[in-house]
Design an enzyme around this catalytic site. Structure first.
Site, PDB file in Angstrom:
ATOM      1  N   SER A 134      18.325 -37.795  13.781  1.00 60.23           N
ATOM      2  CA  SER A 134      18.076 -38.198  15.174  1.00 60.23           C
ATOM      3  C   SER A 134      19.349 -38.382  15.977  1.00 60.23           C
ATOM      4  O   SER A 134      19.433 -37.975  17.134  1.00 60.23           O
ATOM      5  CB  SER A 134      17.254 -39.487  15.207  1.00 60.23           C
ATOM      6  OG  SER A 134      15.955 -39.266  14.713  1.00 60.23           O
TER       7      SER A 134
ATOM      8  N   GLU B 209       0.819  -1.207   0.000  1.00 59.69           N
ATOM      9  CA  GLU B 209       0.000   0.000   0.000  1.00 59.69           C
ATOM     10  C   GLU B 209       0.857   1.262   0.000  1.00 59.69           C
ATOM     11  O   GLU B 209       0.521   2.249  -0.665  1.00 59.69           O
ATOM     12  CB  GLU B 209      -0.926   0.011   1.227  1.00 59.69           C
ATOM     13  CG  GLU B 209      -1.930  -1.117   1.259  1.00 59.69           C
ATOM     14  CD  GLU B 209      -1.456  -2.328   2.042  1.00 59.69           C
ATOM     15  OE1 GLU B 209      -2.277  -2.973   2.712  1.00 59.69           O
ATOM     16  OE2 GLU B 209      -0.233  -2.636   1.992  1.00 59.69           O
TER      17      GLU B 209
ATOM     18  N   CYS C 155      -2.814  -3.862   7.176  1.00 62.53           N
ATOM     19  CA  CYS C 155      -2.458  -4.085   8.579  1.00 62.53           C
ATOM     20  C   CYS C 155      -2.850  -2.879   9.426  1.00 62.53           C
ATOM     21  O   CYS C 155      -2.913  -1.749   8.941  1.00 62.53           O
ATOM     22  CB  CYS C 155      -0.964  -4.374   8.721  1.00 62.53           C
ATOM     23  SG  CYS C 155       0.103  -3.027   8.200  1.00 62.53           S
TER      24      CYS C 155
END
Length: 369
Positions: free
Chosen positions: A232, A58, A81
């Site tokens: 892992s 914007e 926003c």
């Protein structure tokens, strides 16, 4: 055509969506947003959000429109926003410029906004509408919406396979089942992702770079996705190629080892301990942590076992499947390590959203029904 909106409204919002797509590879963790400002039937300003921390769509459009913004209509692909983050509220900027009407494709799922941007505009007397091309806007920001609405990124799993559903020979050789066209397309999907996800098995067999390469217009200093390895037992080789080539490296482990962790940290990896009850990495916790870090889209390129584990845990949203016109035999490796079904009633159905040719290969995009 969406009820209540004109043909011009549709045309301008479609243009705003095309502008938003220019930020496809660069806005993370922010959404991709475009804005078009129209006064008396003429486009007087337009802009898009380029990257996090910089001005929003914007603001770019208002700067281009200058005085022509007063009384104009702003078409924006996401609700403006209304809170102070790294930049001031866009709703305030629209009010200051004297915008008379705002059309938003969709409300912002961010709890910090969640309708407040449009509400503040309405309270100030601006005609504020939403819902124009909302489906298209949501698709453009599918990962941002997922992270905000369920605290988990959108996970897209990429698989390259033969027509008989095999991803590698029995000895692990997989390069290359698919064509250069398919591999380049895969890099385009990598580029839009916030993180790449793989397992230690894939690293050991293929030693991938796990980065974005070979795309025209992608500068060498462009954003690279975070590289995430499910490892892992902390087995990542210290000379693995993914430790080079840009982008951070995050290892998700299930066992601690201070000496090994220190060695991995010295070569640039971050180690995250997420042990599950089965002694493996807790994949649900890993995805939640990635969301906490602002990861919107995860692009998984994993092997038989990790791919199956992600599917079994219900963490895969979308399959990106490349099929090569070849057969490699039953002894070769399949796509997913999944438990055997006793009845077809247990099958998982998919909706094919896109199917196209890429050179000699087929690309299929599907979501779970």
């Amino acid at each position: 055509m969406s009820p209540g909106f004109s043909a011009v409204d549709h045309e301008m919002m479609a243009r705003a969506l095309r502008l938003a797509e220019l930020g496809l590879n660069s806005t993370t963790p922010n959404p991709r947003v475009g804005c078009v400002i129209v006064n008396n039937g003429q486009i007087v300003g337009e802009g898009w959000h380029r990257r996090a921390g910089e001005e929003h769509a914007e603001v770019h459009a208002l700067r281009a429109a200058a005085g022509w913004a007063r009384g104009a209509t702003a078409y924006v692909t996401l609700e403006p926003c209304s809170h102070h983050g790294r930049t001031p509220p866009c709703s305030d900027a629209l009010l200051t410029a004297g915008i008379g009407r705002v059309v938003a494709a969709m409300a912002d799922p961010n709890p910090l906004v969640a309708g407040q941007g449009l509400a503040s505009l309405r309270a100030a007397g601006v005609l504020a509408e939403e819902g124009l091309l909302a489906v298209e806007a949501r698709e453009l920001n599918i990962g941002f919406v997922a992270r905000m609405s369920r605290a988990r990124p959108w996970l897209r799993m990429k698989v390259a396979a033969s027509l008989d559903g095999k991803t590698a020979l029995k000895n692990g050789v997989s390069q290359w089942l698919t064509s250069a066209d398919a591999r380049q397309d895969g890099h385009r999907w990598r580029a839009r992702a916030c993180a790449m996800l793989t397992g230690i098995g894939t690293v050991r067999h293929d030693d991938p770079q796990l980065n974005v390469r070979g795309l025209e217009g992608l500068a060498s200093d462009s954003r690279q996705p975070l590289k995430v390895v499910v490892d892992s037992r902390l087995e990542l080789p210290l000379d693995a190629r993914l430790l080079r080539g840009g982008g951070g490296v995050l290892l998700a482990a299930a066992v601690a080892g201070s000496t090994r962790i220190a060695a991995l940290e010295r070569v640039g990896a971050e180690v995250l301990l997420l042990p599950g009850p089965d002694g493996r990495v807790d994949l649900v916790a890993l995805l939640a942590e990635l969301a906490r870090r602002g990861i919107n889209e995860v692009h998984a390129e994993a092997g038989f076992h990790l791919s199956g584990a992600l599917l079994a845990a219900g963490l895969v949203d979308e399959l990106l499947l490349y099929l090569a016109p070849c057969l490699v035999g039953d002894a070769a490796r399949g796509m997913f390590d999944l438990p055997a079904l006793q009845s077809l009633a247990g099958k998982r159905s998919l909706l094919i959203r896109d199917l196209r040719s890429l050179g000699p290969d087929l690309r299929l995009l599907a979501r779970f029904a």
